[in-house]
Design a protein around this motif. Structure first.
Motif, PDB file in Angstrom:
ATOM      1  N   ALA A 136       0.826  -1.212   0.000  1.00 36.01           N
ATOM      2  CA  ALA A 136       0.000   0.000   0.000  1.00 36.01           C
ATOM      3  C   ALA A 136       0.862   1.265   0.000  1.00 36.01           C
ATOM      4  O   ALA A 136       0.537   2.259  -0.651  1.00 36.01           O
ATOM      5  CB  ALA A 136      -0.920  -0.015   1.207  1.00 36.01           C
ATOM      6  N   LYS A 144      -4.400   5.314  -5.375  1.00 39.68           N
ATOM      7  CA  LYS A 144      -5.002   4.887  -4.103  1.00 39.68           C
ATOM      8  C   LYS A 144      -6.418   5.451  -3.970  1.00 39.68           C
ATOM      9  O   LYS A 144      -7.346   4.747  -3.593  1.00 39.68           O
ATOM     10  CB  LYS A 144      -4.136   5.384  -2.949  1.00 39.68           C
ATOM     11  CG  LYS A 144      -3.761   4.275  -1.980  1.00 39.68           C
ATOM     12  CD  LYS A 144      -3.079   4.835  -0.785  1.00 39.68           C
ATOM     13  CE  LYS A 144      -1.668   4.298  -0.702  1.00 39.68           C
ATOM     14  NZ  LYS A 144      -0.834   4.953   0.288  1.00 39.68           N
ATOM     15  N   TYR A 148      -8.763   2.427  -4.285  1.00 44.92           N
ATOM     16  CA  TYR A 148      -8.855   1.888  -2.914  1.00 44.92           C
ATOM     17  C   TYR A 148      -9.442   2.946  -1.972  1.00 44.92           C
ATOM     18  O   TYR A 148      -8.856   3.258  -0.940  1.00 44.92           O
ATOM     19  CB  TYR A 148      -7.454   1.434  -2.443  1.00 44.92           C
ATOM     20  CG  TYR A 148      -6.769   0.525  -3.449  1.00 44.92           C
ATOM     21  CD1 TYR A 148      -7.073  -0.838  -3.515  1.00 44.92           C
ATOM     22  CD2 TYR A 148      -5.842   1.034  -4.359  1.00 44.92           C
ATOM     23  CE1 TYR A 148      -6.483  -1.666  -4.470  1.00 44.92           C
ATOM     24  CE2 TYR A 148      -5.236   0.218  -5.314  1.00 44.92           C
ATOM     25  CZ  TYR A 148      -5.569  -1.129  -5.364  1.00 44.92           C
ATOM     26  OH  TYR A 148      -4.976  -1.940  -6.303  1.00 44.92           O
ATOM     27  N   PHE A 163      -6.320  -4.212  -1.039  1.00 48.08           N
ATOM     28  CA  PHE A 163      -5.374  -4.103  -2.130  1.00 48.08           C
ATOM     29  C   PHE A 163      -5.393  -5.436  -2.880  1.00 48.08           C
ATOM     30  O   PHE A 163      -6.111  -6.368  -2.506  1.00 48.08           O
ATOM     31  CB  PHE A 163      -4.004  -3.728  -1.570  1.00 48.08           C
ATOM     32  CG  PHE A 163      -4.015  -2.293  -1.105  1.00 48.08           C
ATOM     33  CD1 PHE A 163      -3.653  -1.285  -1.971  1.00 48.08           C
ATOM     34  CD2 PHE A 163      -4.454  -1.956   0.167  1.00 48.08           C
ATOM     35  CE1 PHE A 163      -3.724   0.050  -1.573  1.00 48.08           C
ATOM     36  CE2 PHE A 163      -4.531  -0.628   0.575  1.00 48.08           C
ATOM     37  CZ  PHE A 163      -4.162   0.373  -0.297  1.00 48.08           C
TER      38      PHE A 163
END
Ligand SMILES: Cc1cc2nc3c(=O)[nH]c(=O)nc-3n(C[C@H](O)[C@H](O)[C@H](O)COP(=O)(O)O)c2cc1C
Length: 178
Positions: A136, A144, A148, A163
Protein backbone atom coordinates in the motif's frame (compact mmCIF):
# COMPACT_ATOMS: atom_id res chain seq x y z
CA UNK A 1 -11.62 -31.16 -28.76
CA UNK A 2 -8.74 -28.80 -28.00
CA UNK A 3 -6.56 -27.07 -30.56
CA UNK A 4 -3.16 -26.16 -29.06
CA UNK A 5 -2.00 -22.60 -29.79
CA UNK A 6 1.17 -20.55 -29.45
CA UNK A 7 -0.06 -18.13 -26.83
CA UNK A 8 1.95 -15.11 -28.00
CA UNK A 9 0.32 -15.35 -31.43
CA UNK A 10 -2.94 -14.60 -29.59
CA UNK A 11 -1.50 -11.93 -27.27
CA UNK A 12 -3.48 -9.06 -28.83
CA UNK A 13 -6.73 -11.00 -28.54
CA UNK A 14 -6.10 -11.83 -24.87
CA UNK A 15 -5.13 -8.30 -23.87
CA UNK A 16 -8.02 -6.72 -25.81
CA UNK A 17 -10.53 -9.08 -24.19
CA UNK A 18 -9.42 -7.90 -20.74
CA UNK A 19 -11.10 -4.55 -21.47
CA UNK A 20 -14.53 -6.15 -21.26
CA UNK A 21 -13.62 -9.03 -18.93
CA UNK A 22 -12.41 -12.62 -19.12
CA UNK A 23 -12.91 -15.49 -16.68
CA UNK A 24 -10.46 -16.69 -14.07
CA UNK A 25 -11.50 -20.08 -12.73
CA UNK A 26 -10.27 -21.84 -9.60
CA UNK A 27 -10.94 -25.19 -7.98
CA UNK A 28 -10.45 -26.08 -4.33
CA UNK A 29 -12.04 -28.78 -2.21
CA UNK A 30 -14.05 -29.74 -5.30
CA UNK A 31 -15.65 -26.30 -5.66
CA UNK A 32 -15.11 -24.81 -9.11
CA UNK A 33 -15.64 -21.05 -9.28
CA UNK A 34 -15.23 -18.44 -12.00
CA UNK A 35 -14.72 -14.72 -11.45
CA UNK A 36 -14.41 -11.98 -14.03
CA UNK A 37 -11.09 -10.17 -14.31
CA UNK A 38 -10.28 -7.01 -16.20
CA UNK A 39 -6.69 -6.68 -15.08
CA UNK A 40 -3.96 -8.95 -16.33
CA UNK A 41 -0.52 -9.01 -17.90
CA UNK A 42 0.85 -11.39 -20.49
CA UNK A 43 4.61 -11.73 -20.94
CA UNK A 44 7.76 -13.59 -20.04
CA UNK A 45 9.20 -13.99 -16.54
CA UNK A 46 11.99 -16.37 -15.55
CA UNK A 47 12.03 -17.44 -19.19
CA UNK A 48 8.46 -18.75 -18.93
CA UNK A 49 5.27 -17.60 -20.65
CA UNK A 50 3.47 -15.84 -17.80
CA UNK A 51 0.02 -14.46 -17.01
CA UNK A 52 -0.21 -12.15 -14.01
CA UNK A 53 -3.67 -11.79 -12.47
CA UNK A 54 -4.60 -9.20 -9.82
CA UNK A 55 -7.19 -10.33 -7.30
CA UNK A 56 -8.31 -8.33 -4.30
CA UNK A 57 -7.20 -9.87 -1.05
CA UNK A 58 -10.60 -10.79 0.39
CA UNK A 59 -12.23 -12.24 -2.69
CA UNK A 60 -13.59 -15.78 -2.51
CA UNK A 61 -11.22 -16.51 -5.41
CA UNK A 62 -8.24 -15.54 -3.25
CA UNK A 63 -9.26 -18.15 -0.66
CA UNK A 64 -9.55 -20.73 -3.47
CA UNK A 65 -6.04 -19.84 -4.73
CA UNK A 66 -4.62 -20.22 -1.23
CA UNK A 67 -5.84 -23.81 -1.22
CA UNK A 68 -4.89 -24.62 -4.81
CA UNK A 69 -2.55 -22.19 -6.60
CA UNK A 70 -3.68 -23.04 -10.13
CA UNK A 71 -6.22 -21.32 -12.37
CA UNK A 72 -7.54 -21.23 -15.90
CA UNK A 73 -8.15 -18.05 -17.86
CA UNK A 74 -10.91 -18.20 -20.47
CA UNK A 75 -11.26 -15.65 -23.23
CA UNK A 76 -14.38 -15.25 -25.42
CA UNK A 77 -14.17 -15.62 -29.18
CA UNK A 78 -16.94 -14.29 -31.39
CA UNK A 79 -20.49 -13.98 -30.11
CA UNK A 80 -21.07 -15.17 -26.57
CA UNK A 81 -23.49 -14.64 -23.72
CA UNK A 82 -22.25 -11.44 -22.05
CA UNK A 83 -24.32 -12.25 -19.00
CA UNK A 84 -21.63 -14.81 -18.06
CA UNK A 85 -18.99 -12.13 -17.60
CA UNK A 86 -21.52 -9.82 -15.92
CA UNK A 87 -22.68 -12.40 -13.38
CA UNK A 88 -19.20 -13.79 -12.66
CA UNK A 89 -18.09 -10.21 -12.00
CA UNK A 90 -20.88 -9.29 -9.60
CA UNK A 91 -21.82 -12.49 -7.74
CA UNK A 92 -19.58 -14.33 -5.31
CA UNK A 93 -18.77 -18.01 -5.15
CA UNK A 94 -19.19 -17.56 -1.41
CA UNK A 95 -22.94 -17.29 -1.90
CA UNK A 96 -23.71 -19.37 -4.97
CA UNK A 97 -22.57 -22.01 -7.40
CA UNK A 98 -21.94 -19.78 -10.43
CA UNK A 99 -21.04 -22.72 -12.68
CA UNK A 100 -24.37 -24.42 -12.05
CA UNK A 101 -26.57 -21.30 -12.00
CA UNK A 102 -25.11 -20.02 -15.28
CA UNK A 103 -25.08 -23.46 -16.90
CA UNK A 104 -21.36 -23.24 -17.72
CA UNK A 105 -19.70 -26.26 -19.35
CA UNK A 106 -16.48 -27.46 -17.74
CA UNK A 107 -13.68 -28.72 -19.98
CA UNK A 108 -11.26 -31.29 -18.52
CA UNK A 109 -7.79 -29.72 -18.20
CA UNK A 110 -4.61 -31.12 -19.76
CA UNK A 111 -2.01 -30.38 -17.07
CA UNK A 112 -3.46 -28.60 -14.04
CA UNK A 113 -6.41 -29.60 -11.84
CA UNK A 114 -8.73 -26.71 -12.74
CA UNK A 115 -11.14 -27.04 -15.67
CA UNK A 116 -11.67 -24.46 -18.39
CA UNK A 117 -15.01 -22.98 -19.45
CA UNK A 118 -16.17 -24.07 -22.88
CA UNK A 119 -18.38 -21.03 -23.52
CA UNK A 120 -15.23 -18.80 -23.59
CA UNK A 121 -13.05 -21.11 -25.68
CA UNK A 122 -9.53 -19.62 -25.64
CA UNK A 123 -8.05 -21.28 -22.56
CA UNK A 124 -4.83 -20.74 -20.60
CA UNK A 125 -3.89 -23.31 -17.97
CA UNK A 126 -1.88 -21.42 -15.35
CA UNK A 127 0.18 -22.50 -12.36
CA UNK A 128 1.18 -19.86 -9.80
CA UNK A 129 4.98 -19.43 -9.50
CA UNK A 130 5.00 -16.42 -7.23
CA UNK A 131 2.49 -14.20 -5.51
CA UNK A 132 2.83 -10.81 -3.95
CA UNK A 133 0.43 -8.63 -2.03
CA UNK A 134 0.64 -5.05 -3.20
CA UNK A 135 2.51 -2.76 -0.86
CA UNK A 136 0.00 0.00 0.00
CA UNK A 137 2.84 2.38 0.85
CA UNK A 138 4.33 2.00 -2.61
CA UNK A 139 1.11 2.99 -4.45
CA UNK A 140 0.75 6.63 -5.46
CA UNK A 141 -2.00 8.79 -3.96
CA UNK A 142 -3.93 9.23 -7.20
CA UNK A 143 -4.24 5.47 -7.78
CA UNK A 144 -5.00 4.89 -4.10
CA UNK A 145 -7.86 7.39 -4.21
CA UNK A 146 -9.30 5.97 -7.42
CA UNK A 147 -9.03 2.26 -6.70
CA UNK A 148 -8.86 1.89 -2.91
CA UNK A 149 -11.16 4.62 -1.53
CA UNK A 150 -12.12 2.42 1.41
CA UNK A 151 -15.88 2.97 1.20
CA UNK A 152 -17.15 -0.49 0.19
CA UNK A 153 -16.79 -3.39 2.56
CA UNK A 154 -14.27 -6.09 1.82
CA UNK A 155 -16.62 -9.01 1.08
CA UNK A 156 -18.91 -7.12 -1.33
CA UNK A 157 -18.38 -7.72 -5.08
CA UNK A 158 -17.32 -4.09 -5.58
CA UNK A 159 -15.11 -4.15 -2.49
CA UNK A 160 -12.49 -1.47 -2.55
CA UNK A 161 -10.79 -1.56 0.83
CA UNK A 162 -8.47 -4.37 -0.10
CA UNK A 163 -5.37 -4.10 -2.13
CA UNK A 164 -4.67 -6.70 -4.80
CA UNK A 165 -2.56 -9.81 -4.70
CA UNK A 166 -0.58 -10.29 -7.91
CA UNK A 167 -0.46 -13.93 -8.98
CA UNK A 168 2.38 -14.60 -11.39
CA UNK A 169 1.50 -17.84 -13.12
CA UNK A 170 3.29 -19.92 -15.72
CA UNK A 171 1.06 -20.66 -18.71
CA UNK A 172 1.57 -24.41 -18.92
CA UNK A 173 -0.92 -25.00 -21.77
CA UNK A 174 -2.84 -22.79 -24.19
CA UNK A 175 -5.58 -23.99 -26.53
CA UNK A 176 -8.93 -23.27 -28.07
CA UNK A 177 -11.81 -25.53 -27.11
CA UNK A 178 -13.65 -26.55 -30.30
C1 LIG B 1 -15.50 -6.38 -16.01
C2 LIG B 1 -15.05 -6.75 -14.61
C3 LIG B 1 -13.69 -6.87 -14.34
C4 LIG B 1 -13.24 -7.22 -13.04
N1 LIG B 1 -11.89 -7.34 -12.81
C5 LIG B 1 -11.44 -7.72 -11.58
C6 LIG B 1 -10.04 -7.92 -11.36
O1 LIG B 1 -9.19 -7.84 -12.27
N2 LIG B 1 -9.64 -8.24 -10.07
C7 LIG B 1 -10.54 -8.38 -9.04
O2 LIG B 1 -10.13 -8.67 -7.91
N3 LIG B 1 -11.89 -8.21 -9.25
C8 LIG B 1 -12.35 -7.91 -10.49
N4 LIG B 1 -13.71 -7.78 -10.72
C9 LIG B 1 -14.67 -8.02 -9.62
C10 LIG B 1 -14.92 -9.52 -9.38
O3 LIG B 1 -15.15 -10.21 -10.59
C11 LIG B 1 -16.15 -9.72 -8.47
O4 LIG B 1 -15.93 -9.11 -7.22
C12 LIG B 1 -16.56 -11.18 -8.28
O5 LIG B 1 -17.83 -11.21 -7.69
C13 LIG B 1 -15.57 -11.98 -7.41
O6 LIG B 1 -15.96 -13.32 -7.43
P1 LIG B 1 -15.69 -14.35 -6.21
O7 LIG B 1 -16.30 -13.73 -4.98
O8 LIG B 1 -16.43 -15.60 -6.61
O9 LIG B 1 -14.22 -14.52 -6.10
C14 LIG B 1 -14.18 -7.45 -12.00
C15 LIG B 1 -15.56 -7.32 -12.29
C16 LIG B 1 -15.99 -6.98 -13.57
C17 LIG B 1 -17.47 -6.89 -13.85
Amino acid sequence: MKREIEIFEHAGEVVKALKTGVLLTTKAENKVNSMTIGWGTLGVIWGKPTFIAFVRENRFTTSQLEKNPEFTVNIPQGAFNKNIVGACGTKSGRDMDKIKELGLTLETPEVISVPGIKELPLTLECRVMYQQKQDAQAIGDEIKKAFYPQDIDSCAPRANRDFHVAYYAEIVRAYIIE
